[in-house]
Every structure is written in C-alpha cells, then in structure tokens.
Scaffold this active site. Sequence first.
Site, PDB file in Angstrom:
ATOM      1  N   LYS A  52      -5.860 -10.005   1.145  1.00 28.53           N
ATOM      2  CA  LYS A  52      -5.218  -8.697   0.386  1.00 28.53           C
ATOM      3  C   LYS A  52      -3.691  -8.712  -0.215  1.00 28.53           C
ATOM      4  O   LYS A  52      -2.846  -9.455   0.406  1.00 28.53           O
ATOM      5  CB  LYS A  52      -5.153  -7.458   1.486  1.00 28.53           C
ATOM      6  N   SER A 132      -7.740   1.495   1.580  1.00 31.37           N
ATOM      7  CA  SER A 132      -7.121   0.638   0.579  1.00 31.37           C
ATOM      8  C   SER A 132      -7.465  -0.677   0.443  1.00 31.37           C
ATOM      9  O   SER A 132      -7.352  -1.262  -0.527  1.00 31.37           O
ATOM     10  CB  SER A 132      -5.515   0.704   0.919  1.00 31.37           C
ATOM     11  N   SER A 156      -7.600   1.828   6.757  1.00 34.46           N
ATOM     12  CA  SER A 156      -7.917   1.112   5.395  1.00 34.46           C
ATOM     13  C   SER A 156      -8.657  -0.167   5.692  1.00 34.46           C
ATOM     14  O   SER A 156      -9.119  -0.808   4.908  1.00 34.46           O
ATOM     15  CB  SER A 156      -6.546   0.781   4.747  1.00 34.46           C
TER      16      SER A 156
HETATM   17  N1  GLN Z   1      -6.220   6.406   3.394  1.00 34.42           N
HETATM   18  C1  GLN Z   1      -4.917   6.392   4.220  1.00 34.42           C
HETATM   19  C2  GLN Z   1      -4.041   6.766   3.414  1.00 34.42           C
HETATM   20  O1  GLN Z   1      -3.840   7.075   2.313  1.00 34.42           O
HETATM   21  C3  GLN Z   1      -4.967   5.177   4.941  1.00 34.42           C
HETATM   22  C4  GLN Z   1      -4.571   3.857   4.091  1.00 34.42           C
HETATM   23  C5  GLN Z   1      -4.409   2.710   5.084  1.00 34.42           C
HETATM   24  O2  GLN Z   1      -4.821   2.722   6.132  1.00 34.42           O
HETATM   25  N2  GLN Z   1      -3.550   1.982   4.526  1.00 34.42           N
HETATM   26  O3  GLN Z   1      -2.859   6.754   3.936  1.00 34.42           O
END
Ligand code: GLN
Length: 454
Positions: A52, A132, A156
């Site tokens: 990532k 994400s 995410s």
């Molecule tokens: N969707 C969540 C956010 O936008 C979690 C994102 C994540 O876990 N990095 O904060």
Amino acid sequence: DAYLGAINGANEKLNAYVRVTEDKAREMAAKSDEKIAAGNGGALEGIPLGVKDLFATEGVHTQACSHILDGFEPRYESTVTANLWADGAVMLGKLNMDEFAMGSSNETSYYGPVVNPWRAEGSDEKLVPGGSSGGSAAAVAAALCAGATATDTGGSIRQPAAFTATVGIKPTYGRCSRWGTVAFASSLDQAGPIARDVRDAAILLRSMASVDPKDTTSVDLPVPDYEAAIGQSVKGLKIGIPKEYRVDGMPDEVEALWQKGIDWMRDAGAEIVDISLPHTKYALPAYYIVAPAEASSNLARYDGVRYGLRVPGKDIADMYEKTRAAGFGEEVKRRVMIGTYVLSAGYYDAYYLRAQKVRTLIKQDFTQAFDAGVDAILTPATPSAPFGIADKEMASDPVKMYLNDIFTVTVNMAGLPGISVPAGLNAQGLPLGLQLIGKPFDEETLFRTAHVIE
Ligand code: GLN
C-alpha cells in the site's frame, strides 16, 4: 515473471498499482533464488507482494496517493515492510489507496479510483473495491500479487477485503509497528495483511508483526505461529452475537449471511451467545471526531517545505496556503477542517473530550463481553455488497460514505483485532464478508474461527 505479466495485462483496467517496481522485484527475486538454492530461504522467500502506498519504501516513491507528496522518496523503510523483506518477500510495487487512507471506496486517490475485479452478473457497471486499501484488495483478488500490505484506521483492511472476497485482518493496536507508515490517526492506525485465504493472512501477519523501539506503542509480546491455529477445532468456543449490530435498514442479504455464519459456527461445535454492546451506536460519530482530530494534527507537517509539492507564494504563509490548497483533495480538507474545529478552544470539551469518553465506554462494552467468557464476536463486515463507482448517493453525501464503517470502527476505537472473511455471494453474484472480533492480542482465535467460515 508471472506476476509482472499479470500486472501488465490487467493494471490498466483495474488501476490497482500506482507504481510497479520491476527492477527491484527482479533483483530481490534473484537474491531469493540464490537463497533457496543454498537451502537458507526465509519464511516468505521469493513471495511477490504489493505494498500500500502508505508504507515508506526506501528509494521508491511514497505518496499516500496524495498530490502533496509528489516526488517524495523516503530514505528509510517502514518497519512492517522491512520485516517482510527480511523474511525474503519480493516487492512488486506500490498500491493505490484513498488519499492519506481517508475513504471507503478508493475514490479519493490522486491517481483515480480502483476498479473492483468483481462485477455483478449481467452488468457492465464498474464497482468500487472498497477503501482505503482498495488497491491492495483488488490486486490480491485479481492475483496481481500473492498478498499485500494494508492499513486499517476505521475499516480500511476489512471493508475492502469484504468487497473483493479476500481475507483481511486488522491486528490488535500495537501488534505491528507504525514506524514508517504515513500517519492518519495515530491512536487508531494499524497495519495488517490482505491475502487470498486465512492461511496466507496468518503467515503474512506473523512476518509483519514485531515490537519496535522506533514505535513506543508497539507491544513487546511474542508473536505466535498463527498458522498453527488454523484447523484447530472451535468446539466449546463461545461466539458472541451483538444485538446492536442489527442496525436499521440492514439489507436482507446481509442479515441472511450473518445467520448463515452463526449456523456454520454452531455446526462446527461453537456455542452461540447473545451479547450486548450498548454503546455501539455512538462509535461512528465518535470516530469521526477522533480520527479527523488526529489527522488535522498529523497532516500539519505538509507545509511545502519538508516534503513533496511546493506552490510558491509571496511570503511563507502564502506559500503554505497555496501548497495545501493545491496539494490536498476535498475529503482530506474536510477532515482537516473538522479536526481543527473539534480541537479548538471552546469546542474541545464539547466534542473531542466527549468523544474520548465515549471511546472508553465502547472499550468497556467489549471488555465486559470478554470477561463474561466470550471468545470472539461475529458480525457482518459491511452493511452492503460493493457499490458502483461514482455512486450518486455517496458522492453527494459524505456521511453516507462514512456509514460503510458502521461495523468496523468500534474495533479500532477499542484497539481490538478484527478479521474479515469471505462468506459467500449475494443474488447478483457479488461478495459479502463476515467479521470476527477478538480479545486483545488474541489474533489466533480469529484465524481459527475465520477458517471455519472461509
Ligand atoms: N473509511 C474510514 C475513513 O475514511 C476508515 C479509513 C481507514 O481505515 N483508513 O476514515
């Protein structure tokens, strides 16, 4: 060769990789060949992985898929990726993600959306892979890598895993070092793997996890042989079913899947118990105060001086403003504004401090369930199957997008481990996932129980 060829063939359509490090991959693979020939290969010798774009990789562009980090080449390697390379893994490249890991659909990336390799039967509509870590999940699902690193601040790892029929585990906070991982919300961020099955996830996590003097929140506990937990009977384990996760408007297909999961666990000999986690309904609002607060502080470092992009201005304040205005996307700006607001004098007590108190209550809910003898908690991973790219409702209302995290954020707020495991397809042939939540540092029980479902 096989993986590089697959990336070559499919990446243009999927947009999962933002950078392919072919030379590095070949160099690392050649070294692995030598080690294997000499009979001293590591646990992951020669296994090709995707990374990532949130993990700093030495000498390789690391941008968290943000314009503001244009051209940033770290001179250091994140601890998690360094652990993987030390065990012999081979790096194929950097994977697409939501900008600074803020999002649930991989649509906030400066590099554009990732396309989910899954399609609804009989439809040409392109679907999101979740976010994400959308690039990580799509790359694993399309076999463009054998496994991938990912991070999870509010879901995410687990939500994209559910949307692509892959396995993703967010370990206990402190299990993996955060050093060298671009910070989003430091008290919630955790690294973990996305893999094709539970066994691969277990093997990868063992390698990624470590105590690290460079991250004082990493925990000095032995890392068990997670793979050994797979195949162990779940007879007699108590699986908690939290009634508060039956949220309003939950689609029938999700409800039915959850029931199937309960039946599978019971058939395998586990005892099913109803539990209550009464503060669940406050988790999402509290998360969307705590996470932006920490993000606004962490992102203050992007000032046009130290990293990446600089837009010249008439004086230094003007340069900051112009750089940040041009460098951050809309969602990131929204978080910075919410975060600075809830931390500001006069609002701190009303919002931030309250959210932290709610966080303690959420944690206590889980502690009480585990103290009463529950070994793991079973819930759906997401409130829906994957949705379309540029979905009208989500695009016009950020709160609708935030609702994707409804089953996953509590786990980050409480610092617990959670795994998402593919559990079947809906009527349109799209993947749905179940989540298992465990006691602190008891990832073994998650691998053991998830294996029953996969
Ligand atoms: N969707 C969540 C956010 O936008 C979690 C994102 C994540 O876990 N990095 O904060």
